[in-house]
Design a protein around this motif. Sequence first.
Motif, short mmCIF file in Angstrom:
data_model
loop_
_atom_site.label_atom_id
_atom_site.label_comp_id
_atom_site.label_asym_id
_atom_site.label_seq_id
_atom_site.Cartn_x
_atom_site.Cartn_y
_atom_site.Cartn_z
N SER A 1 36.98 43.90 33.92
CA SER A 1 36.91 44.11 32.48
C SER A 1 36.81 45.60 32.15
CB SER A 1 35.73 43.34 31.87
OG SER A 1 34.54 44.03 32.05
N SER A 2 36.14 46.36 33.01
CA SER A 2 36.06 47.80 32.79
C SER A 2 37.45 48.43 32.91
CB SER A 2 35.10 48.42 33.81
OG SER A 2 34.91 49.79 33.55
N VAL B 1 25.64 43.56 27.68
CA VAL B 1 26.99 43.01 27.76
C VAL B 1 27.25 42.09 26.57
CG1 VAL B 1 28.59 41.62 29.14
CG2 VAL B 1 27.06 43.23 30.27
N SER B 2 26.26 41.24 26.22
CA SER B 2 26.43 40.33 25.08
C SER B 2 26.68 41.11 23.80
CB SER B 2 25.19 39.45 24.91
OG SER B 2 24.87 38.82 26.11
N LEU C 1 32.95 44.60 20.54
CA LEU C 1 34.40 44.66 20.79
C LEU C 1 35.14 43.66 19.91
CD1 LEU C 1 34.66 45.06 24.67
CD2 LEU C 1 35.17 46.77 22.94
N THR C 2 34.55 42.47 19.71
CA THR C 2 35.20 41.46 18.85
C THR C 2 35.36 41.99 17.44
OG1 THR C 2 34.11 39.79 20.19
CG2 THR C 2 35.11 39.04 18.14
N SER C 3 34.31 42.63 16.90
CA SER C 3 34.41 43.15 15.54
C SER C 3 35.44 44.27 15.47
CB SER C 3 33.03 43.63 15.06
OG SER C 3 32.73 44.87 15.63
N TYR D 1 30.92 52.68 26.08
CA TYR D 1 29.79 51.76 26.25
C TYR D 1 30.11 50.74 27.34
CZ TYR D 1 26.32 48.22 24.78
OH TYR D 1 25.29 47.32 24.73
N TRP D 2 31.31 50.17 27.28
CA TRP D 2 31.69 49.11 28.23
C TRP D 2 31.76 49.67 29.66
CZ3 TRP D 2 31.49 44.17 26.88
CH2 TRP D 2 31.90 43.23 27.82
#
Lengths: 109, 211
Positions: free
Chosen positions: B85-86, B156-157, B163-165, B189-190
């Motif tokens: 994911s990174s 992470v949550s 990220l969704t927003s 951040y991720w």
Amino acid sequence: MASNDTTKHGQHHQEAFPWKHIIGFLLSLVLTFGSLWFVLGSHLPSQAVISAIVILAVFQAMIQLFLFMHLTETFGPNYQQFLIFFAFFIAFTVVAGSIWIMAFKSYVA
Amino acid sequence: MAYSMEADMEHDHHIDTSKPMEYSTEDGSLKIFGFWVFLGSDLVLFSCLFTMYILLFRNTAGSFTSQQLFDYPTFLSETFLLLTSSFTCGLATYSMRRGMKNATIAWLIVTVLLGLGFIGFEVSEFTKYVSMGATMHTSAFLSAFFTLVGTHGCHVSLGILWLTSIIIQVAMRGLNPVTTRKIFIAGLYWHFLDVAWIFIFTVVYFMGKVL
């Protein structure tokens, strides 16, 4: 890291293929499997295994910082690089200093 | 020179097209630097949690040890999901720099899905431990374990919601100096969450198997 040359000119001169990311990802996989091998495959004493996997973790963290987060990239004064190194220094001092001082707890207790 | 006196004299919404879009306004450059400051402080926060874990992990109170609890398939799956994911998040930032809106959105969606997979594995791991009777109250080792790994899981949550927003904002408004700055900062951040996880899988999971 020579990130300044490619990024100074802005988005119009971005590399045509994300080599940095792909190399970083492959190196991360290699380092992760390296740690796994040290833990499962090598039959070294546990102190040697721990030293090896911590060194591999530091390298992998550097891949994230330099290849993915572009820590050295700058469009003005590069304050963030100094700041992150200082934060790592504090973090190392807290962790290593605490482990060191707690090694003396048997004398104090 | 985003921070120079001349820049201050200029109009607030001055856009410097020689820089990538997220750095093109003074506001954007300052917010990116501010976020690096936050990452520095978050790094120090994690260092305190790591210290606590390292000093307490042998104090198992006669209950579960790390050897008995951790299993390779679970934490290796978590590691590879977060690592990938990174990488995909890096590709989102790369696509953003090339002005490819749809590719940026697509890579961000892949990143969120991999993040959800990571959280799924972590929730099932924690539920399994608790159902075995290994809770936060069981021993100092488990208190430190749930605090350290749980703090990372919270990060992470939060990152998934963030990220969704941003995906929604980019879909609605396209790539402009504000949305690109948001993508860039959320990307930092991720990646930072992966840096923290590298040390968690090394110090908590691998060392838990070795010692």
